[in-house]
Design an enzyme around this catalytic site. Structure first.
Site, PDB file in Angstrom:
ATOM      1  N   HIS A 112     -25.863 -32.237  30.802  1.00 62.38           N
ATOM      2  CA  HIS A 112     -25.872 -32.209  32.259  1.00 62.38           C
ATOM      3  C   HIS A 112     -25.649 -30.810  32.820  1.00 62.38           C
ATOM      4  O   HIS A 112     -26.198 -30.457  33.861  1.00 62.38           O
ATOM      5  CB  HIS A 112     -24.788 -33.161  32.782  1.00 62.38           C
ATOM      6  CG  HIS A 112     -24.949 -33.548  34.215  1.00 62.38           C
ATOM      7  ND1 HIS A 112     -26.035 -34.251  34.673  1.00 62.38           N
ATOM      8  CD2 HIS A 112     -24.159 -33.335  35.304  1.00 62.38           C
ATOM      9  CE1 HIS A 112     -25.910 -34.472  35.965  1.00 62.38           C
ATOM     10  NE2 HIS A 112     -24.780 -33.916  36.378  1.00 62.38           N
ATOM     11  N   SER A 148     -28.121 -33.343  40.424  1.00 59.98           N
ATOM     12  CA  SER A 148     -27.434 -34.565  40.035  1.00 59.98           C
ATOM     13  C   SER A 148     -27.552 -35.573  41.176  1.00 59.98           C
ATOM     14  O   SER A 148     -28.649 -35.967  41.552  1.00 59.98           O
ATOM     15  CB  SER A 148     -25.992 -34.260  39.651  1.00 59.98           C
ATOM     16  OG  SER A 148     -25.425 -35.303  38.920  1.00 59.98           O
ATOM     17  N   ASP A 178     -28.171 -35.116  28.219  1.00 59.71           N
ATOM     18  CA  ASP A 178     -27.408 -35.374  29.436  1.00 59.71           C
ATOM     19  C   ASP A 178     -26.751 -36.745  29.360  1.00 59.71           C
ATOM     20  O   ASP A 178     -27.421 -37.759  29.176  1.00 59.71           O
ATOM     21  CB  ASP A 178     -28.340 -35.307  30.649  1.00 59.71           C
ATOM     22  CG  ASP A 178     -27.584 -35.202  31.970  1.00 59.71           C
ATOM     23  OD1 ASP A 178     -26.440 -35.677  32.036  1.00 59.71           O
ATOM     24  OD2 ASP A 178     -28.155 -34.645  32.916  1.00 59.71           O
TER      25      ASP A 178
END
Length: 703
Positions: free
Chosen positions: A675, A555, A640
């Site tokens: 995600h 991330s 995501d």
């Protein structure tokens, strides 16, 4: 919500292929120049078209990348299977969490061998009472490719259950209600809501929040009364500032429902009497730029954790009848060397979470003022935190503890006698013995002379400074600290000779609030330079073989990987960038996608030229050059909502077109998740095995 990695693994199983890397050429994305102009600066984005989620050409490109990864890693199939078997053997497959007591019931969860999801249960009065299954995640997940539990909240009287689920991965939950006495499902269904909700004390009113369907910003709070039509639920608060989101919570005393509006640098609370849920929200203290505060309730006072004239935060209190700042009085003053990170209120004492010298400290402070002390943990590098403490009138604190060599442990601590009881330490099977491993805390010197803490672990059996392969992890954003937690998967690297290191770089809060502020906005490059300095230190001091250095981040940690890779590609033999935030400028200029507007104070607002130019100077996608790069594995998820799939897809496409080396460049898109990657635990084992096999194979470890 931030661009933060919630799970270590983020891939679904590779697409089977009979091809080999020699026979299969890497995918080539078509170039379709798109001009982006800002501040009299023109950028050409030849892969901008990959944002077209519904375009069959885009989906096919992602599938082609999946197939290429499968072919390129086909020779590691045996290694991946070995790793998966190690994970299954090492991690107890049928297990039960430590029960906690709440409102006369003992709550816990169970996992079952061969099943992917937990079973949420309770027993009335004692653990000898009959088991009552609240939610069987395996049953509810049947027929889905992705399944995530949201709220699992029982009403105060213990008779009704509210639970939410997401079957896509974009964190829009559907909440349903169940009568626990009869097992009957109620007709009330709340659709497209956030993961959390709160019950009022009347056992029939719930408060919940909804997201903006485009930006996913949580911005509206509703009140629902069971039996009423959800379509007619009353909107009780709307957060109209696009830089803020809003969430619901409840005080430890159960007296108040809280509505918390928050942004990177500011917070604002409203509260509702939980015994009078039809009442209107009352503003606690109006928001102000650079003022962050959190509140809780005890007796006739509110307690405020605030950075008002206190960079590392201080604790204040105020009468319930007067919450104006002029009425606030100080309880715990500000300290330059200690971050006051959290408070948990009990009837007889305060439990305070503090950070100092990159470690968590838990402080017991009785309301009487006598007997204040800290809980002693006794290891040089560790992770600790407040556990499940649902009971208010008790002398017992439950806390979590682990280190790089100590498995996850749950303790009950008697704040009066100072006796601790180990309730459970995760069983690590397969012959694991923590005495076979060594953990150390080191300090690396950054480019500007600042000392960067490093936690590392390796297996005994050889001198530590013998040039072992290194696997270095980092994050360094949003003030999220990376603690030295036990990771059962990492053992598979340690047992194959690796050193595992965590770089506690600026951008987190390991060393206090200043540590965060020195790693954001116009100081963001400190984060990347710190990570590089840690690598250089570990190589220089002999902990790492300079030819076998590997790194991973996810991330915002994926941004870290991309920036570091552009700055010092020569340092690393391989990298893993999981769901990486790599197209910084273009994303932060697009206020139509999630997380943009209320992250201006984290990254900067590129609509302002100074921020634009600084962000552009490190944005991994924009800084790709014609040069050699390390071997790279990239992951993403089609659904995501935090880092859109097209960021890593574009990045990989540009790298393919520009890099001058013959190193591996692999990408996998999980077409069924977001995600957090795969939701099923056995799929997660496959994901981690693939990532580890990528690194082990590069390091010359074949089994």
């Amino acid at each position: 919500m931030t661009r933060i990695l919630l799970l270590l693994a983020l891939l679904a199983p590779a697409v089977p292929s009979q091809e080999t890397p020699k026979k299969m050429q890497p995918p080539v994305a078509a170039k379709k120049p798109h001009v982006l102009e800002k501040h009299n600066h023109k950028r050409t984005d030849e892969y901008y078209w990959l944002r077209e989620r519904e375009n069959p050409e885009v989906i096919q490109y992602l599938k082609d990348e999946n197939a290429y990864l499968a072919a390129a890693m086909a020779h590691t199939k045996g290694l991946q299977e070995t790793l998966q078997n190690e994970f299954k053997t090492r991690i107890k497959q049928t297990d039960t969490s430590v029960p906690y007591r709440k409102d006369g019931y003992w709550y816990y969860s169970r996992t079952i061998e061969g099943k992917n999801y937990p079973v949420i249960c309770r027993r009335k009065g004692s653990m000898e009472a009959p088991e009552e299954i609240l939610i069987d995640g395996n049953k509810e997940a049947e027929g889905t490719k992705f399944f995530s539990l949201g709220a699992v909240d029982v009403s105060p009287n213990g008779q009704l259950l509210a639970w939410g689920s997401d079957t896509v991965g974009r964190r829009f939950y559907t909440v349903r209600f169940r009568d626990l006495a009869t097992g009957k499902e109620l007709p009330d269904v709340l659709k497209d809501v956030t993961a959390s909700l709160e019950w009022a004390n009347d056992n029939k009113t719930v408060f919940y929040a909804k997201q903006d369907p485009q930006t996913l910003r949580s911005y509206r709070v509703y009140r629902h009364v069971l039996g009423a039509d959800p379509a007619a639920d009353e909107l009780i608060y709307e957060e109209k500032d696009v830089e803020f989101s809003v969430a619901v919570g409840k005080s430890r005393s159960k007296k108040y429902i809280f509505l918390r509006s928050n942004q990177t640098l500011s917070n604002e609370y409203r509260y509702i009497d939980a015994d009078n849920p039809a009442s209107a929200p009352v503003l606690f203290s109006p928001r102000a730029r650079n003022h962050e505060y959190d509140i809780d309730h005890f007796g006739d006072r509110f307690y405020i954790l605030t950075n008002l004239n206190a960079r590392n935060f201080r604790l204040m209190s105020t009468p319930v009848a007067n919450t104006a700042q002029s009425a606030w009085t100080e309880v715990i003053p500000h300290r330059e060397d200690t971050l006051l990170a959290g408070m948990t209120i009990f009837k007889n004492f305060l439990l305070l979470t503090e950070r100092r010298n990159a470690l968590v400290h838990l402080r017991i402070r009785p309301w009487s003022g006598a007997g204040e002390h800290y809980i002693d943990f006794g290891e040089p590098a560790y992770a600790a935190g407040v556990g499940q403490n649902e009971e208010y009138d008790t002398d017992i604190v439950r806390y979590r503890y682990s280190s790089l060599t100590t498995p996850n442990s749950v303790y009950d601590y008697n704040t009066v006698t100072k006796a601790r009881t180990l309730l459970k330490r995760d069983e690590v099977l397969g012959g694991f013995d923590q005495n076979n491993y060594v953990t150390e805390r080191l300090w690396a010197t950054a480019h500007d002379g600042v000392k960067i803490p490093v936690s590392l672990v390796y297996r005994k059996g050889a001198a530590p400074k013998t040039g072992r392969p290194l696997f270095q992890y980092g994050y360094g954003s949003y003030g999220n600290s990376t603690d030295a937690n036990f990771n059962p998967f990492v053992i598979s690297l340690l047992d194959r000779g690796f050193v595992y290191a965590i770089a506690h770089i600026r951008g987190g809060q390991e060393m206090g609030r200043q540590w965060y502020e020195d790693g954001k906005l116009m100081k963001k490059k400190n984060t990347f330079r710190d990570f590089i300095s840690v690598t250089e230190h570990l190589v220089k001091t002999g902990y790492a073989d300079p030819k076998r250095v590997y790194a991973m981040g996810g991330s915002a940690g994926g941004l870290l990987m991309g920036a570091v890779m552009n700055m010092r590609p020569d340092l690393y033999h391989g990298m893993i960038a999981a769901v990486p935030f790599v197209d910084v400028v273009t994303t932060m200029l697009d206020d139509s996608i999630p997380l943009t507007t209320f992250e201006y104070d984290e990254w900067g607002n590129p609509n302002q030229q100074a921020f634009y130019e600084y962000m552009l100077s490190y944005s991994p996608y924009d800084q790709v050059e014609k040069k050699a790069y390390p071997n790279l594995l990239v992951t993403t998820g089609l659904h995501d909502s935090q880092v859109q799939y097209w960021e890593p897809a574009k990045w990989v496409a540009r790298l393919r077109a520009m890099k001058t080396d013959k190193n591996l460049l692999l990408m996998h898109t999980n077409l069924d998740a977001g995600h957090g990657g795969a939701s099923a635990r056995y799929q997660r084992y496959e994901e981690i095995a693939r990532m580890y096999a990528f690194v082990l194979d590069l390091a010359g470890v074949k089994k």
